[in-house]
Design a protein around this motif. Structure first.
Motif, short mmCIF file in Angstrom:
data_model
loop_
_atom_site.label_atom_id
_atom_site.label_comp_id
_atom_site.label_asym_id
_atom_site.label_seq_id
_atom_site.Cartn_x
_atom_site.Cartn_y
_atom_site.Cartn_z
N LEU A 49 0.97 -1.29 0.10
CA LEU A 49 0.08 -0.03 -0.13
C LEU A 49 0.88 1.00 0.06
O LEU A 49 1.56 1.44 0.85
CB LEU A 49 -1.06 0.17 1.20
N SER A 50 0.62 1.97 -0.87
CA SER A 50 1.60 3.39 -1.02
C SER A 50 0.37 4.46 -1.52
O SER A 50 0.05 4.39 -2.69
CB SER A 50 2.42 3.27 -1.85
N GLY A 51 0.14 5.27 -0.47
CA GLY A 51 -0.71 6.42 -0.90
C GLY A 51 -1.96 5.83 -1.08
O GLY A 51 -2.77 5.20 -0.34
N LYS A 52 -2.46 6.27 -2.46
CA LYS A 52 -3.83 5.60 -2.87
C LYS A 52 -3.73 4.67 -3.89
O LYS A 52 -4.87 4.18 -4.43
CB LYS A 52 -4.72 6.87 -3.67
N SER A 53 -2.71 3.84 -3.71
CA SER A 53 -2.44 2.55 -4.63
C SER A 53 -1.95 1.51 -3.69
O SER A 53 -1.60 1.55 -2.50
CB SER A 53 -1.26 2.92 -5.27
N VAL A 54 -2.48 0.40 -4.21
CA VAL A 54 -1.96 -0.80 -3.79
C VAL A 54 -1.64 -1.57 -4.92
O VAL A 54 -2.18 -1.86 -5.99
CB VAL A 54 -3.17 -1.73 -2.90
N SER A 55 -0.36 -2.48 -4.87
CA SER A 55 0.24 -2.99 -5.71
C SER A 55 0.13 -4.73 -5.33
O SER A 55 0.44 -4.91 -4.14
CB SER A 55 1.89 -2.83 -6.05
N VAL A 56 -0.39 -5.53 -6.24
CA VAL A 56 -0.46 -6.59 -5.83
C VAL A 56 0.47 -7.67 -6.69
O VAL A 56 0.38 -7.49 -7.88
CB VAL A 56 -2.07 -7.26 -6.23
N SER A 57 1.54 -8.39 -5.99
CA SER A 57 2.30 -9.14 -6.61
C SER A 57 2.28 -10.76 -6.51
O SER A 57 1.78 -10.86 -5.41
CB SER A 57 3.68 -8.65 -6.12
N TYR A 58 2.13 -11.29 -7.42
CA TYR A 58 2.19 -12.72 -7.55
C TYR A 58 3.54 -13.28 -7.75
O TYR A 58 4.07 -13.26 -8.74
CB TYR A 58 1.26 -13.50 -8.27
N GLU A 59 4.19 -14.15 -6.73
CA GLU A 59 5.30 -14.63 -6.93
C GLU A 59 5.19 -16.29 -7.07
O GLU A 59 4.69 -16.67 -5.92
CB GLU A 59 6.57 -14.44 -5.91
N ILE A 60 5.77 -16.56 -8.17
CA ILE A 60 5.50 -18.34 -8.44
C ILE A 60 7.00 -18.80 -8.65
O ILE A 60 7.79 -18.17 -9.39
CB ILE A 60 4.87 -18.30 -9.64
N LYS A 61 7.45 -19.50 -7.86
CA LYS A 61 8.87 -20.33 -7.84
C LYS A 61 8.60 -21.66 -7.98
O LYS A 61 7.92 -22.42 -7.32
CB LYS A 61 9.56 -19.94 -6.51
N ASN A 62 9.33 -22.19 -8.95
CA ASN A 62 9.32 -23.66 -9.46
C ASN A 62 10.44 -24.23 -8.45
O ASN A 62 11.69 -24.06 -8.51
CB ASN A 62 9.49 -23.96 -10.65
N LEU A 63 10.25 -24.86 -7.38
CA LEU A 63 10.90 -25.82 -6.65
C LEU A 63 11.24 -27.09 -7.12
O LEU A 63 12.07 -27.75 -6.51
CB LEU A 63 10.36 -25.88 -5.16
N SER A 64 10.76 -27.58 -8.41
CA SER A 64 10.83 -28.73 -8.71
C SER A 64 12.22 -28.96 -9.89
O SER A 64 12.67 -27.94 -9.93
CB SER A 64 9.63 -29.50 -9.38
N ALA A 65 12.41 -30.20 -10.10
CA ALA A 65 13.55 -30.30 -11.14
C ALA A 65 12.81 -30.35 -12.60
O ALA A 65 13.50 -30.55 -13.49
CB ALA A 65 14.15 -31.76 -10.83
N GLU A 66 11.67 -30.03 -12.59
CA GLU A 66 10.75 -30.25 -13.98
C GLU A 66 10.20 -28.69 -14.16
O GLU A 66 9.95 -27.98 -13.45
CB GLU A 66 9.89 -31.29 -14.16
N ASN A 67 9.89 -28.35 -15.68
CA ASN A 67 9.29 -27.30 -15.78
C ASN A 67 7.84 -27.39 -15.47
O ASN A 67 7.22 -28.38 -15.08
CB ASN A 67 9.04 -27.04 -17.34
N MET A 68 7.48 -26.19 -14.87
CA MET A 68 6.22 -25.99 -14.22
C MET A 68 5.30 -25.10 -15.02
O MET A 68 5.64 -23.69 -15.01
CB MET A 68 6.42 -25.31 -12.76
N TYR A 69 4.32 -25.46 -15.28
CA TYR A 69 3.28 -24.79 -16.33
C TYR A 69 2.27 -24.11 -15.23
O TYR A 69 1.94 -25.01 -14.36
CB TYR A 69 2.83 -25.52 -17.37
N PHE A 70 1.71 -22.73 -15.32
CA PHE A 70 0.84 -22.28 -14.87
C PHE A 70 0.33 -20.91 -15.49
O PHE A 70 0.65 -20.66 -16.29
CB PHE A 70 1.39 -21.65 -13.43
N SER A 71 -0.90 -20.44 -14.77
CA SER A 71 -1.39 -19.26 -15.12
C SER A 71 -1.90 -18.57 -13.66
O SER A 71 -2.01 -19.15 -12.76
CB SER A 71 -2.70 -19.49 -16.02
#
Length: 174
Positions: free
Chosen positions: A7-29
């Motif tokens: 939250l900063s002033g009149k704004s809110v930034s929403v961040s999605y952090e997706i980390k692949n912890l596996s040894a294979e490619n991870m597909y997502f939306s």
């Protein structure tokens, strides 16, 4: 998966952090689904894009893409909202030039900045007093799809050990 809010002033930034912890490619939306109150319904509200758009509305059946689209915007920057648009689901857009939109009506306005997202949806339940502006990375499956996430349009892929962050920002204008 982590969701963070700043939250900063009149704004809110929403961040999605997706980390692949596996040894294979991870597909997502990933995408947002914030709802904004329209106390007297959506009549009188509009969504205004930062640029004029010529865009089709992609149609769905039971939340799945059905290969059909309809012309919707023709060198326009504003959608005047009405319940009829949402009888069969959301307004689904892809390939917009704009990376921000303003929801305005009843003397209120907010801006949604969504540069990290390739798809934009507007959704509501007809007759209700809210509307959702939804930046998305990745599309739903098609009605005859194989439910293979990796083959869907716009799906992201995190390589082993990779972190991908997608952020959108909501700013109250008035």
């Amino acid at each position: 998966f982590r969701a963070g809010y700043i939250l900063s002033g009149k704004s809110v930034s929403v961040s999605y952090e997706i980390k692949n912890l596996s040894a294979e490619n991870m597909y997502f939306s990933v995408g947002a689904h914030e709802a904004y109150l329209c106390p007297d319904g959506i009549d009188g509200y509009s969504v205004r894009f930062e640029k004029k758009e010529t865009a089709e509305r992609y149609l769905t059946e039971e939340s799945l893409l059905n290969y059909k689209s309809l012309p919707f915007l023709s060198d326009e920057d504003t959608i005047r909202l009405k319940d009829d648009y949402f009888k069969n689901d959301a307004l689904v857009f892809k390939g917009l030039k704009s990376k921000s939109a303003i929801l305005e009506g009843d003397g209120r306005a907010l801006q949604l900045d969504f540069a990290d997202f390739d798809y934009f949806l507007i959704w509501m339940i007809p007759g209700e007093e809210f509307v959702c502006l939804e930046p998305w990375a990745g599309m739903p499956d098609k009605i005859d799809g194989n439910y293979n996430l990796a083959s869907r349009e716009g799906i992201l892929c995190a390589k082993p050990g990779e972190t991908i962050i997608k952020t959108h920002t909501i700013t109250v204008i008035k």
